[in-house]
Design a protein around this motif. Structure first.
Motif, PDB file in Angstrom:
ATOM      1  N   ASP A   1      16.528 -14.485 -31.507  1.00  0.00           N
ATOM      2  CA  ASP A   1      16.619 -13.198 -30.231  1.00  0.00           C
ATOM      3  C   ASP A   1      18.008 -13.019 -30.032  1.00  0.00           C
ATOM      4  N   ALA A   2      18.827 -14.281 -30.426  1.00  0.00           N
ATOM      5  CA  ALA A   2      20.187 -13.872 -29.596  1.00  0.00           C
ATOM      6  C   ALA A   2      20.854 -12.921 -30.841  1.00  0.00           C
ATOM      7  N   VAL A   3      20.391 -12.702 -31.996  1.00  0.00           N
ATOM      8  CA  VAL A   3      20.767 -11.582 -32.642  1.00  0.00           C
ATOM      9  C   VAL A   3      20.437 -10.477 -32.681  1.00  0.00           C
TER      10      VAL A   3
ATOM     11  N   MET B   1      32.253  -7.506 -28.284  1.00  0.00           N
ATOM     12  CA  MET B   1      30.504  -7.399 -29.257  1.00  0.00           C
ATOM     13  C   MET B   1      30.576  -6.112 -29.759  1.00  0.00           C
ATOM     14  N   LEU B   2      31.159  -5.293 -29.459  1.00  0.00           N
ATOM     15  CA  LEU B   2      31.024  -3.632 -30.327  1.00  0.00           C
ATOM     16  C   LEU B   2      32.205  -3.565 -31.322  1.00  0.00           C
ATOM     17  N   GLY B   3      33.487  -4.073 -31.011  1.00  0.00           N
ATOM     18  CA  GLY B   3      34.815  -3.955 -32.206  1.00  0.00           C
ATOM     19  C   GLY B   3      34.540  -5.233 -32.899  1.00  0.00           C
TER      20      GLY B   3
ATOM     21  N   THR C   1      31.292  -5.954 -34.195  1.00  0.00           N
ATOM     22  CA  THR C   1      30.387  -5.037 -34.528  1.00  0.00           C
ATOM     23  C   THR C   1      30.739  -4.552 -35.935  1.00  0.00           C
ATOM     24  N   ALA C   2      32.050  -3.863 -35.254  1.00  0.00           N
ATOM     25  CA  ALA C   2      32.736  -2.714 -36.515  1.00  0.00           C
ATOM     26  C   ALA C   2      33.588  -3.396 -37.573  1.00  0.00           C
ATOM     27  N   ILE C   3      34.274  -4.363 -36.884  1.00  0.00           N
ATOM     28  CA  ILE C   3      34.813  -4.786 -38.086  1.00  0.00           C
ATOM     29  C   ILE C   3      34.156  -5.626 -39.366  1.00  0.00           C
ATOM     30  N   ALA C   4      32.478  -6.188 -38.945  1.00  0.00           N
ATOM     31  CA  ALA C   4      31.800  -6.494 -39.511  1.00  0.00           C
ATOM     32  C   ALA C   4      31.601  -5.522 -40.696  1.00  0.00           C
ATOM     33  N   ALA C   5      31.120  -4.889 -40.020  1.00  0.00           N
ATOM     34  CA  ALA C   5      30.554  -3.530 -40.603  1.00  0.00           C
ATOM     35  C   ALA C   5      31.685  -2.581 -41.874  1.00  0.00           C
ATOM     36  N   ALA C   6      32.890  -2.641 -41.026  1.00  0.00           N
ATOM     37  CA  ALA C   6      33.916  -1.950 -42.116  1.00  0.00           C
ATOM     38  C   ALA C   6      34.295  -2.905 -43.179  1.00  0.00           C
ATOM     39  N   ALA C   7      34.033  -3.995 -42.691  1.00  0.00           N
ATOM     40  CA  ALA C   7      34.533  -5.522 -43.982  1.00  0.00           C
ATOM     41  C   ALA C   7      33.382  -4.761 -45.029  1.00  0.00           C
TER      42      ALA C   7
ATOM     43  N   ASP D   1      25.153 -11.965 -42.686  1.00  0.00           N
ATOM     44  CA  ASP D   1      25.820 -13.623 -42.760  1.00  0.00           C
ATOM     45  C   ASP D   1      26.841 -14.266 -41.814  1.00  0.00           C
ATOM     46  N   ARG D   2      27.284 -12.998 -40.558  1.00  0.00           N
ATOM     47  CA  ARG D   2      28.277 -13.206 -40.043  1.00  0.00           C
ATOM     48  C   ARG D   2      27.450 -14.227 -38.894  1.00  0.00           C
ATOM     49  N   PRO D   3      27.839 -15.317 -38.097  1.00  0.00           N
ATOM     50  CA  PRO D   3      27.882 -15.779 -37.040  1.00  0.00           C
ATOM     51  C   PRO D   3      27.119 -15.092 -35.942  1.00  0.00           C
ATOM     52  N   TRP D   4      26.862 -14.260 -35.361  1.00  0.00           N
ATOM     53  CA  TRP D   4      26.797 -13.432 -34.940  1.00  0.00           C
ATOM     54  C   TRP D   4      25.658 -14.512 -33.494  1.00  0.00           C
ATOM     55  N   ALA D   5      24.665 -15.003 -33.430  1.00  0.00           N
ATOM     56  CA  ALA D   5      24.228 -15.964 -32.398  1.00  0.00           C
ATOM     57  C   ALA D   5      25.613 -17.019 -31.975  1.00  0.00           C
TER      58      ALA D   5
END
Length: 339
Positions: free
Chosen positions: A146-148, A181-183, A185-191, A303-307
């Motif tokens: 749920d948290a993710v 939170m958005l930033g 997410t963008a970092i992980a997506a860009a990587a 596999d990032r630690p989103w939770a």
């Protein structure tokens, strides 16, 4: 939307924001969904920063209202686990027909509307939400906690729209301004998109530490010089940071603005620099259904630690607390049901 009929006398509970720091808990008859509508029982709602800004007065908002627009839950009657979009579009106006449903002429938004009889279950700080026809509803795999999953309906989907606007990031030097939170997410997506570099700028040292965990190749405190980049994405909305990002663009570079969602000071732009440098500036606000679908797929594969970015949930009776206190993590959360 006409006032819905009650669902066999069953009741929902909602947290109604009534201005300032006042939040009241109220009971609402659980409706029978009409044509195209979807009734969802909410498992978890996460608290977007925009709600903090609304309550603090930094951002205009309808009052009274049921705030909250990030959530995950199950469709009443089927049990299908879903997330949903923040916007409700008509599907027939000129903007919708052009594919800009996020800017529909008669747009309504989850968690942004006035609390009224016609649509009382309009936000996620409630046990249930009624999604009108024209709301994107996307299934969620049970592998996502749920948290993710909950932030997909705002933070993650908005970033997917920003990345689409930026174009391919493969082999490009990327600057992300603001590591909320958005930033992050963008970092992980860009990587994940094989960017050559992912440089991150923020004024909060703790956020810069998180940025490294989510894929940043280097971090900068505010005021530090930024080398040439091909793509910059701003999630801060801060005029000085935007000017710095624009100034960092190399020839052919592009700046995507996402964080400027409240009135603020104007920035200085040199048109000659934009023209001679083949540079571009664009904006993204809200998103389309495909971006929500991409958000769910992105989180499912990540596999990032989103939770770890989401605080332990509180009940509806503490919504006022989480809306008015400083965040320990990028997202607070609310578990509406009393199990």
């Amino acid at each position: 939307m006409a006032a819905p009929e009650g669902r066999r006398g069953l009741m929902a509970r909602v947290a109604v924001w009534r201005g300032g720091t006042e939040v009241t808990l109220e009971a609402v008859a659980l409706p029978e969904p009409g044509p195209g509508e979807t009734l969802v029982e909410i498992d978890l709602a996460t608290v977007c920063g925009s709600d903090h800004h609304t309550v603090s007065g930094r951002r205009p908002g309808a009052c009274p209202s049921v705030l909250g627009h990030e959530g995950v839950g199950r469709i009443v009657g089927t049990g299908q686990r879903v997330v949903w979009g923040v916007t409700v579009s008509c599907g027939t106006c000129d903007r919708c027909l052009r594919g800009l449903t996020a800017k529909c002429r008669s747009l309504r938004k989850l968690g942004h509307e006035a609390y009224q009889v016609a649509w009382p279950l309009s936000g996620t700080y409630a046990t249930h939400v009624l999604l009108p026809a024209g709301t994107a509803v996307v299934p969620v795999p049970d592998t996502l906690t749920d948290a993710v999953a909950a932030p997909a309906g705002c933070a993650t989907a908005t970033v997917m729209a920003a990345l689409e606007r930026a174009g391919s990031l493969r082999g490009r030097r990327v600057l992300v301004v603001g590591a909320g939170m958005l930033g992050l997410t963008a970092i992980a997506a860009a990587a994940d998109a094989a960017a050559a570099e992912v440089v991150v700028s923020d004024v909060v040292p703790a956020r810069l530490e998180l940025a490294s965990e989510f894929g940043a190749t280097s971090t900068l405190s505010a005021g530090q010089g930024i080398g040439p980049v091909d793509v910059a994405m701003d999630f801060s909305g801060a005029a000085p940071a935007i000017e710095a990002a624009l100034g960092a663009l190399d020839v052919g570079g592009s700046l995507v603005l996402v964080g400027s969602v409240s009135p603020g000071p104007a920035i200085s732009v040199d048109p000659e620099s934009i023209v001679r440098g083949w540079r571009s500036v664009s904006g993204v606000h809200n998103y389309e259904r495909r971006h929500l679908e991409q958000a769910v797929a992105f989180l499912a594969d990540s596999d990032r630690p989103w939770a770890e970015l989401v605080e332990e949930p509180v009940g509806l009776d503490r919504v006022g607390d989480v809306l008015t206190r400083e965040l320990g993590r990028p997202r607070s959360s609310v578990r509406p049901r009393e199990d």
